[in-house]
Design a protein around this motif. Structure first.
Motif, PDB file in Angstrom:
ATOM      1  N   GLY A  18       0.881  -1.419   0.002  1.00 40.31           N
ATOM      2  CA  GLY A  18       0.155  -0.017   0.242  1.00 40.31           C
ATOM      3  C   GLY A  18       0.521   1.500  -0.459  1.00 40.31           C
ATOM      4  O   GLY A  18       1.710   1.332  -0.676  1.00 40.31           O
ATOM      5  N   PRO A  19       0.220   2.074   0.537  1.00 43.99           N
ATOM      6  CA  PRO A  19       0.449   3.882   0.636  1.00 43.99           C
ATOM      7  C   PRO A  19       2.247   3.144   1.320  1.00 43.99           C
ATOM      8  O   PRO A  19       3.192   4.043   1.050  1.00 43.99           O
ATOM      9  CB  PRO A  19       0.035   4.627   1.327  1.00 43.99           C
ATOM     10  N   ALA A  20       2.254   2.226   2.439  1.00 44.51           N
ATOM     11  CA  ALA A  20       4.041   2.603   2.488  1.00 44.51           C
ATOM     12  C   ALA A  20       4.866   2.016   1.657  1.00 44.51           C
ATOM     13  O   ALA A  20       5.977   2.603   2.031  1.00 44.51           O
ATOM     14  CB  ALA A  20       3.716   2.128   4.081  1.00 44.51           C
ATOM     15  N   ARG A  21       5.267   1.303   1.321  1.00 42.58           N
ATOM     16  CA  ARG A  21       5.348   0.280  -0.015  1.00 42.58           C
ATOM     17  C   ARG A  21       5.582   1.685  -1.387  1.00 42.58           C
ATOM     18  O   ARG A  21       6.978   2.115  -1.468  1.00 42.58           O
ATOM     19  CB  ARG A  21       4.574  -0.094  -0.507  1.00 42.58           C
ATOM     20  N   LEU A  22       5.099   2.599  -1.254  1.00 45.59           N
ATOM     21  CA  LEU A  22       4.572   3.727  -2.614  1.00 45.59           C
ATOM     22  C   LEU A  22       5.938   5.084  -2.068  1.00 45.59           C
ATOM     23  O   LEU A  22       6.781   4.994  -2.064  1.00 45.59           O
ATOM     24  CB  LEU A  22       4.264   4.022  -2.717  1.00 45.59           C
ATOM     25  N   PHE A  23       5.764   5.026  -0.436  1.00 41.64           N
ATOM     26  CA  PHE A  23       6.861   5.785  -0.004  1.00 41.64           C
ATOM     27  C   PHE A  23       7.976   5.337   0.347  1.00 41.64           C
ATOM     28  O   PHE A  23       9.117   5.961  -0.112  1.00 41.64           O
ATOM     29  CB  PHE A  23       5.907   6.111   1.627  1.00 41.64           C
ATOM     30  N   LEU A  24       8.580   4.338   0.469  1.00 42.73           N
ATOM     31  CA  LEU A  24       9.510   3.296   0.863  1.00 42.73           C
ATOM     32  C   LEU A  24      10.359   3.630  -0.452  1.00 42.73           C
ATOM     33  O   LEU A  24      11.471   4.443  -1.110  1.00 42.73           O
ATOM     34  CB  LEU A  24       9.460   2.053   1.308  1.00 42.73           C
ATOM     35  N   GLU A  26       9.631   5.520  -2.705  1.00 40.50           N
ATOM     36  CA  GLU A  26      10.629   6.639  -3.484  1.00 40.50           C
ATOM     37  C   GLU A  26      11.325   7.516  -2.766  1.00 40.50           C
ATOM     38  O   GLU A  26      11.934   8.354  -3.013  1.00 40.50           O
ATOM     39  CB  GLU A  26       9.034   7.948  -3.150  1.00 40.50           C
ATOM     40  N   CYS A  27      11.605   6.543  -1.115  1.00 36.93           N
ATOM     41  CA  CYS A  27      12.376   7.101  -0.520  1.00 36.93           C
ATOM     42  C   CYS A  27      14.409   6.353  -1.195  1.00 36.93           C
ATOM     43  O   CYS A  27      15.427   6.941  -0.699  1.00 36.93           O
ATOM     44  CB  CYS A  27      12.544   6.720   1.040  1.00 36.93           C
ATOM     45  N   GLY A  28      13.802   5.680  -2.301  1.00 38.79           N
ATOM     46  CA  GLY A  28      15.108   4.723  -2.355  1.00 38.79           C
ATOM     47  C   GLY A  28      15.162   3.520  -2.914  1.00 38.79           C
ATOM     48  O   GLY A  28      15.779   2.374  -3.045  1.00 38.79           O
TER      49      GLY A  28
END
Length: 121
Positions: A18-24, A26-28
């Motif tokens: 979910g959103p946590a995966r997308l965020f991570l 984006e962080c590399g």
């Protein structure tokens, strides 16, 4: 993810959705390790692992992953693989304990009778 379970001994995996995966991402963080990542992990972590701790079936899957992306590896990394004890092999032939060996010290055997004759590394 069950498709990457065989990499757990070598690669740091973080099961996130979910959103946590997308965020991570984006962080590399990468969705999947590259063949280079896998080889470097084996070269760096093999000395920390005891052969008894490595699941042979998972290790074979890791080697298959490496084989699929082998052509993408740098010549420097291929040379390191050849010089490193990175193959899990039977010490004195089939049925004996598994140990890490250099590729040049191993025989590829797909027949038990032939393997017993050669006593592969």
């Amino acid at each position: 993810d069950e498709n990457s379970e065989h990499l757990r001994a070598w690669i740091n995996l973080l099961p996130v959705q979910g959103p946590a995966r997308l965020f991570l991402e984006e962080c590399g963080a990468k969705a999947l390790p590259t063949t280079t990542d896998i080889v470097n992990a084996i070269l760096n972590r093999q000395s920390q692992l005891n052969e008894r701790d490595v699941n042979p079936n998972h290790y074979m899957q890791v080697l298959e992953d490496i084989a699929q992306g082998y052509s993408n590896l740098s010549s420097r990394l291929k040379a390191k693989m050849k010089a490193h004890k990175m193959l899990l092999a039977h010490a004195e032939g089939p049925g004996t304990p598994l140990v890490f060996r250099r590729p040049s010290n191993c025989y590829l055997v797909d027949n038990e009778m032939f393997g017993a004759l050669l006593k592969p590394c």
